[in-house]
Design an enzyme around this catalytic site. Structure first.
Site, PDB file in Angstrom:
ATOM      1  N   ASN A  89       3.163   5.122 -11.442  1.00  0.00           N
ATOM      2  CA  ASN A  89       1.880   5.084 -12.140  1.00  0.00           C
ATOM      3  C   ASN A  89       0.677   4.973 -11.199  1.00  0.00           C
ATOM      4  OD1 ASN A  89      -0.052   4.282 -14.476  1.00  0.00           O
ATOM      5  ND2 ASN A  89      -0.127   2.528 -13.097  1.00  0.00           N
ATOM      6  N   TYR A 119      -7.511  15.383  -6.732  1.00  0.00           N
ATOM      7  CA  TYR A 119      -6.787  14.586  -7.721  1.00  0.00           C
ATOM      8  C   TYR A 119      -6.014  15.491  -8.679  1.00  0.00           C
ATOM      9  CZ  TYR A 119      -6.041  11.203 -11.520  1.00  0.00           C
ATOM     10  OH  TYR A 119      -5.488  10.399 -12.489  1.00  0.00           O
ATOM     11  N   GLY A 120      -6.688  16.523  -9.212  1.00  0.00           N
ATOM     12  CA  GLY A 120      -6.046  17.422 -10.162  1.00  0.00           C
ATOM     13  C   GLY A 120      -4.890  18.189  -9.550  1.00  0.00           C
ATOM     14  N   ALA A 121      -5.050  18.612  -8.283  1.00  0.00           N
ATOM     15  CA  ALA A 121      -3.971  19.332  -7.616  1.00  0.00           C
ATOM     16  C   ALA A 121      -2.751  18.436  -7.445  1.00  0.00           C
ATOM     17  CB  ALA A 121      -4.449  19.849  -6.260  1.00  0.00           C
ATOM     18  N   ALA A 122      -2.992  17.172  -7.080  1.00  0.00           N
ATOM     19  CA  ALA A 122      -1.876  16.244  -6.891  1.00  0.00           C
ATOM     20  C   ALA A 122      -1.152  15.975  -8.200  1.00  0.00           C
ATOM     21  CB  ALA A 122      -2.380  14.939  -6.288  1.00  0.00           C
ATOM     22  N   LYS A 123      -1.909  15.790  -9.283  1.00  0.00           N
ATOM     23  CA  LYS A 123      -1.277  15.497 -10.565  1.00  0.00           C
ATOM     24  C   LYS A 123      -0.573  16.725 -11.145  1.00  0.00           C
ATOM     25  CE  LYS A 123      -2.325  11.126 -11.115  1.00  0.00           C
ATOM     26  NZ  LYS A 123      -1.285  10.087 -11.202  1.00  0.00           N
ATOM     27  N   ASP A 140       0.869  -1.176   0.000  1.00  0.00           N
ATOM     28  CA  ASP A 140       0.000   0.000   0.000  1.00  0.00           C
ATOM     29  C   ASP A 140       0.906   1.226   0.000  1.00  0.00           C
ATOM     30  OD1 ASP A 140      -1.706   2.092   0.488  1.00  0.00           O
ATOM     31  OD2 ASP A 140      -2.804   1.104   2.107  1.00  0.00           O
TER      32      ASP A 140
END
Length: 267
Positions: free
Chosen positions: A103, A167-171, A76
């Site tokens: 990934n 999610y978008g902030a992390a990517k 994990d």
């Protein structure tokens, strides 16, 4: 009468080896399905020794089925001790790391006002902190191999994406890390590149809680926004992970390549 062969010029590309990755070790996180599984297969088919990492051991075993040069490791990546354990397993199995493919991803869409604290923290750990600390842990091995890091982000995240702020902030941050690490690690002989897939037919939406009808409607909306008129296949993204990690790409670093059917070109 014989004729002298001309000397190859400096512009002549190196001959492409059929098994360019034979004897090299590739670590792929999120290797149990989708882009991760396709990436593991693509590297293995070119002779690489591959360690696939993920939480679902049954899915990892399916990735490795019929490919003796793929090994599995259940972990994990949101856990603090996972990076050291993954690197130790790669060294134990294969002796080092030549290519690291970050990934693994987690998606829990919610609009602001309904974001759960635990879900948000786990999304940030999997999508951003896991690549950071796994790459950091692998640095000595990557430096010894003059290796390559491939970060998998998401295309089109420079624009707003309702319901996907975490999610978008992390990517977006992962793309920044790709470019920053490319500069930091170049003196150590390590290349860092990124792939930004557009809509791809993977189980990520199902694992985020969408039902079959919702996924079908999502795919239809995505296809309508892509100039090529369809969503991509995992193998179409995996191909570029292999291409960017090849010895022939040795002068490429800091690049984040959109693989999105032209979606990022549409304003």
């Amino acid at each position: 009468m014989t004729h002298a062969q001309p000397e190859p010029s400096a512009q002549t590309p190196p001959e492409r080896a059929e098994y360019a990755f034979e004897g090299r070790t590739v670590v792929v996180t999120g290797g149990g399905s989708g882009i991760g599984r396709a990436t593991a297969h693509a590297f293995a088919d070119e002779g690489a020794r591959v360690l696939v990492v993920g939480r679902r051991t049954e899915a990892l075993a399916e990735t490795a089925r019929h490919r003796p040069n793929i090994r599995c490791y259940g972990a994990d990546l949101s856990e603090p001790d996972a990076p050291a354990a993954v690197v130790a397993e790669a060294v134990r199995e294969f002796g080092g790391i030549d290519v690291l493919v970050n990934n693994a991803a987690r998606l829990r869409p919610e609009p602001l006002g309904r974001i759960d604290d635990l879900d948000a923290r786990t999304e940030l750990r999997v999508n951003l902190l896991a690549p950071l600390f796994l790459t950091q842990e692998a640095l000595p091995r990557l430096e010894a191999a003059k290796g390559t890091v491939v970060n998998v982000s998401t295309a089109g995240i420079g624009r707003g994406w309702a319901g996907h702020s975490v999610y978008g902030a992390a990517k977006t941050a992962l793309d920044f890390l790709t470019r920053t690490w490319a500069v930091e690690l170049a003196p150590r002989g390590i290349r860092v590149v990124g792939i930004a897939p557009g809509p791809v037919d993977t189980p990520l939406a199902e694992r985020a809680g969408l039902g079959p009808d919702e996924v079908a409607r999502l795919r239809a909306r995505q296809s309508a926004r892509v100039p090529l008129g369809r969503v991509g296949q995992p193998e179409e993204v995996a191909r570029w992970a292999v291409e960017l990690a090849r010895p022939e790409a040795a002068f490429t670093t800091g690049l984040v390549l959109p693989v999105d059917g032209g979606a990022s070109a549409v304003f």
